[in-house]
Enzyme design. Structure first.
Site, mmCIF file in Angstrom:
data_model
loop_
_atom_site.group_PDB
_atom_site.id
_atom_site.type_symbol
_atom_site.label_atom_id
_atom_site.label_comp_id
_atom_site.label_asym_id
_atom_site.label_seq_id
_atom_site.Cartn_x
_atom_site.Cartn_y
_atom_site.Cartn_z
ATOM 1 N N GLY A 122 35.545 33.843 13.308
ATOM 2 C CA GLY A 122 34.692 34.678 12.483
ATOM 3 C C GLY A 122 35.212 36.095 12.354
ATOM 4 N N LYS A 146 44.623 44.163 33.726
ATOM 5 C CA LYS A 146 45.607 44.096 34.823
ATOM 6 C C LYS A 146 46.907 44.769 34.413
ATOM 7 C CE LYS A 146 48.265 40.940 37.737
ATOM 8 N NZ LYS A 146 48.442 39.562 38.221
ATOM 9 N N HIS A 161 10.306 56.428 60.995
ATOM 10 C CA HIS A 161 9.849 56.685 59.626
ATOM 11 C C HIS A 161 10.770 57.676 58.912
ATOM 12 C CE1 HIS A 161 6.481 54.133 60.157
ATOM 13 N NE2 HIS A 161 5.897 54.888 61.069
ATOM 14 N N ARG A 171 35.590 25.890 21.942
ATOM 15 C CA ARG A 171 35.585 26.277 23.355
ATOM 16 C C ARG A 171 36.968 26.765 23.799
ATOM 17 N NH1 ARG A 171 32.134 23.176 27.839
ATOM 18 N NH2 ARG A 171 30.056 23.586 27.033
ATOM 19 N N LYS A 205 40.342 28.412 22.282
ATOM 20 C CA LYS A 205 41.092 28.963 21.152
ATOM 21 C C LYS A 205 42.073 30.048 21.593
ATOM 22 C CE LYS A 205 37.054 31.709 19.576
ATOM 23 N NZ LYS A 205 35.926 30.946 20.113
ATOM 24 N N THR A 214 40.674 35.855 15.697
ATOM 25 C CA THR A 214 40.081 34.532 15.890
ATOM 26 C C THR A 214 38.905 34.317 14.948
ATOM 27 O OG1 THR A 214 38.570 35.371 17.588
ATOM 28 C CG2 THR A 214 40.690 34.542 18.343
#
Length: 517
Positions: free
Chosen positions: A37, A137, A277, A65, A67, A35
Site C-alpha cells: 500500500g 543496529k 513510614h 505475512r 514480504k 511495499t
C-alpha cells in the site's frame, strides 16, 4: 559495489508527512524501494518507486505475512560499509546497500499505553520490528525513521547536506527505534500473559522492562509491581539487591528500603539507619555496627517497631542478634556474616536483602507520578559545598562539632519536610518529620527526645530549610542546643541570626536546601 544512488526503504501504515519525505529523498538522489500500500500511495503521488518484490525477486507470501523478510533487504541494511568481505559478498549477489528506512509498526493495543485482553495476533508486526532493529543496529551507516514526527528534522538535514544525515542524528534515531520496539514487544508479551501494563505508560516499559509482582501496594486492595532494569543503574540499588530470606516484598517495604539505603550510602563510617513510614526514626554512625544500631534504635524505640534497617557494613552476629530481638520488617546491607544469617534464619518472615559492595550513586533522574503526567528532576545528590559554608552567628564550630552538624544535616536531607533533626555524637536524639510548620517539626523532635530519655543539652540541630521566624532558635536555646545548621536564604535571616547571637548558639548556613516532599 555500486554506492549510487543511495537507497531508501519505505513501509509505513501512517502516511502523515510521507510525500514530504519522498520529495526530499527524490531531490537528493535516493532510489525508493517500497511495499504494498505504501508503494501504491507513492506511485499515485507521482514518485518513482521500486516495488520490494521486483527488487528481491520474490512475491509476497502468506497473504502478505512475508514480504520484507528477505536476505537482499537485511544484507543491505546490516552490511558494514568498511568491511571488504561484506562489500564483495553484496557485489557478487547483486545486493544494494540500504541507507535509510522509514517504517511504522502495525498498531497494537497496549503499545502506546494500556493493554491486556486477548491479543489480536494479526496486529503483531514482525517484519517492521525486524527492519527497525536491523537498521538501528547499523546506525553508523543507516538512518532509521520510526515515527512521522522525525521526518522534518531529517528532511532538513538531507536538503542542507545534499543527501546525508549526521551521525548524532542517526544515533538518536536508532535509540528511539529500539525504545519503540521494546515498548511494542512488552505490550505483546503482557497481552499474551493476560496481565497487561494497565495504566503504566508504555514508554516506561522500554526504560524498565523487568517487572516483579509485589504482595500489594500501599494498601492491601491495591495491586503493585516493581519495574526495573536488569542491567542495573550503577551504584547500590534495590534493583540489584538479592533477597536471602523472608516474605515477599511489598510496595511500602521497597519505599522504606530505598529511603534507608539512600541515607546510609551517604555515611562513610560504620552506620545504621532505621526507617519507618519513609522517614528515618533513628540513625547513628560510630566505631562498630552494634553500637550504631543500639544508638539509632534508642532515638525512638516505639517507632522502630516493624521498621526497615539499613547498614553500610557487613552485619555481624552480635548486631544480628540485637536486631532479631525486636520485630523488624527487613534489613538491607552489603553483606551478612554466616553467624548473622544463622541468627536471622530464626525469623523466617524477616526479609534480608544483600546489595554487595556499596558505591555512591551516579547522577540520575528521579521520577514521581501525578495524575495524567510525570514529574522528573535530577536526583538530590550533593550534601553541601564546604566552600560555601558560612558561620552566620556565634563562634566557628570545631572539627568535632562540624562532624556532628554534618551528620545531623545528612539525616535531615533524607527526612520528609518540614524536617528537624537533633543529633549528639553522630547519633540522632530526636527527629521531627513531615510537619506543616517548622516550629511543629522542632517541637516534635524535642518531644521524641524527651520521651526517649535522651539529652538535648549540647546537641546540634539541623533544619532542611531556612527559618522564617526566630521561634525555632528560641526553642532550641531553651532545650540547650549548642549549634544549628540550616540553608539560610530567608528575607528574615537577620531575625534568626540575632536570636542565635543572643543565646550564644553557633549557626551555620549551607547555602543549599534539601526539601523532601
Amino acid at each position: 559495489m555500486n554506492r549510487r544512488p543511495p537507497t531508501a526503504l519505505i513501509s509505513v501504515s501512517n502516511r502523515e508527512g510521507l510525500t514530504d519525505l519522498a520529495s526530499a529523498l527524490t531531490e537528493t538522489g535516493f532510489r525508493i524501494i517500497s511495499t504494498g500500500g505504501t508503494a501504491r500511495h507513492l506511485e499515485e503521488a507521482g514518485f518513482a518507486v521500486v516495488r520490494i518484490e521486483d527488487y528481491t525477486g520474490s512475491a509476497e507470501l502468506l497473504d502478505g505475512r512475508v514480504k520484507s523478510l528477505h536476505p537482499k533487504i537485511y544484507a543491505g541494511l546490516l552490511a558494514l560499509r568498511d568491511n571488504p568481505s561484506h562489500r564483495d559478498q553484496l557485489s557478487g549477489s547483486g545486493i544494494e546497500l540500504i541507507d535509510l528506512i522509514a517504517v511504522n509498526l502495525y498498531p497494537f493495543p497496549g503499545a502506546e499505553g494500556g493493554g491486556g485482553g486477548e491479543p489480536p495476533l494479526e496486529s503483531i508486526d514482525i517484519g517492521g520490528a525486524a527492519l527497525l532493529r536491523a537498521g538501528a543496529k547499523n546506525h553508523p551507516s543507516v538512518t532509521v525513521l520510526s515515527d512521522p514526527g522525525q521526518y522534518p528534522e531529517v528532511i532538513a538535514e538531507l536538503r542542507s547536506s545534499g543527501g546525508t544525515v549526521s551521525p548524532p542524528t542517526r544515533r538518536r534515531l536508532a535509540a528511539e527505534a529500539f525504545a519503540l520496539t521494546a515498548r511494542y514487544d512488552r505490550a505483546i508479551a503482557d497481552s499474551l500473559s493476560g496481565e497487561g501494563w494497565e495504566d503504566l505508560p508504555a514508554a516506561l516499559a522500554g526504560i524498565y522492562p523487568e517487572r516483579r509482582s509485589l504482595r500489594y501496594g500501599e494498601n492491601q486492595h491495591q495491586r503493585a509491581w516493581f519495574h526495573c532494569s536488569s542491567a542495573g543503574p550503577g551504584g547500590a540499588s534495590l534493583a540489584g539487591a538479592r533477597q536471602l530470606q523472608g516474605k515477599e516484598l511489598s510496595y511500602n517495604n521497597l519505599l522504606d528500603l530505598e529511603s534507608a539505603l539512600g541515607l546510609v550510602l551517604e555515611l562513610a563510617v560504620p552506620a545504621a539507619v532505621i526507617v519507618k513510614h519513609n522517614n528515618p526514626c533513628g540513625a547513628a554512625a560510630g566505631e562498630s555496627l552494634l553500637e550504631c544500631y543500639r544508638r539509632a534504635r534508642a532515638t525512638d524505640p516505639d517507632s522502630a517497631f516493624g521498621s526497615i534497617i539499613a547498614c553500610n557494613r557487613e552485619v555481624d552476629g552480635e548486631t544480628a542478634a540485637a536486631v532479631a530481638s525486636a520485630f523488624v520488617e527487613a534489613v538491607i546491607a552489603p553483606a551478612f556474616a554466616p553467624e548473622a544469617e544463622r541468627e536471622f534464619s530464626r525469623k523466617k518472615n524477616l526479609r534480608l536483602l544483600v546489595t554487595g559492595p556499596l558505591s555512591p550513586r551516579p547522577a540520575h533522574l528521579a521520577f514521581r507520578s501525578v495524575y495524567g503526567g510525570l514529574l522528573v528532576q535530577e536526583a538530590d545528590l550533593p550534601l553541601w559545598d564546604p566552600e560555601k559554608l558560612r558561620t552566620a552567628a556565634g563562634r566557628e564550630p570545631s572539627p568535632a562539632e562540624l562532624a556532628e552538624l554534618a551528620f545531623a544535616w545528612t539525616v535531615c536531607k533524607h527526612t520528609r519536610s518540614n524536617a528537624i533533626v537533633l543529633g549528639r555524637g553522630r547519633a540522632t536524639v530526636g527527629i521531627g518529620a513531615g510537619q506543616m510548620s517548622r516550629i511543629d517539626a522542632a517541637r516534635l523532635a524535642f518531644d521524641k527526645a524527651g520521651r526517649a530519655g535522651l539529652e538535648t543539652r549540647g546537641a546540634v540541630l539541623a533544619s532542611d530549610a531556612f527559618f522564617p521566624f526566630r521561634d525555632v532558635v528560641d526553642l532550641a536555646a531553651e532545650k540547650g542546643v549548642k549549634a544549628i545548621v540550616q540553608p539560610g536564604g530567608s528575607i528574615r535571616d537577620g531575625e534568626s541570626i540575632a536570636a542565635a547571637g543572643e543565646h550564644g548558639i553557633t549557626m551555620l548556613f549551607t547555602g543549599i536546601r534539601h526539601f523532601r516532599h
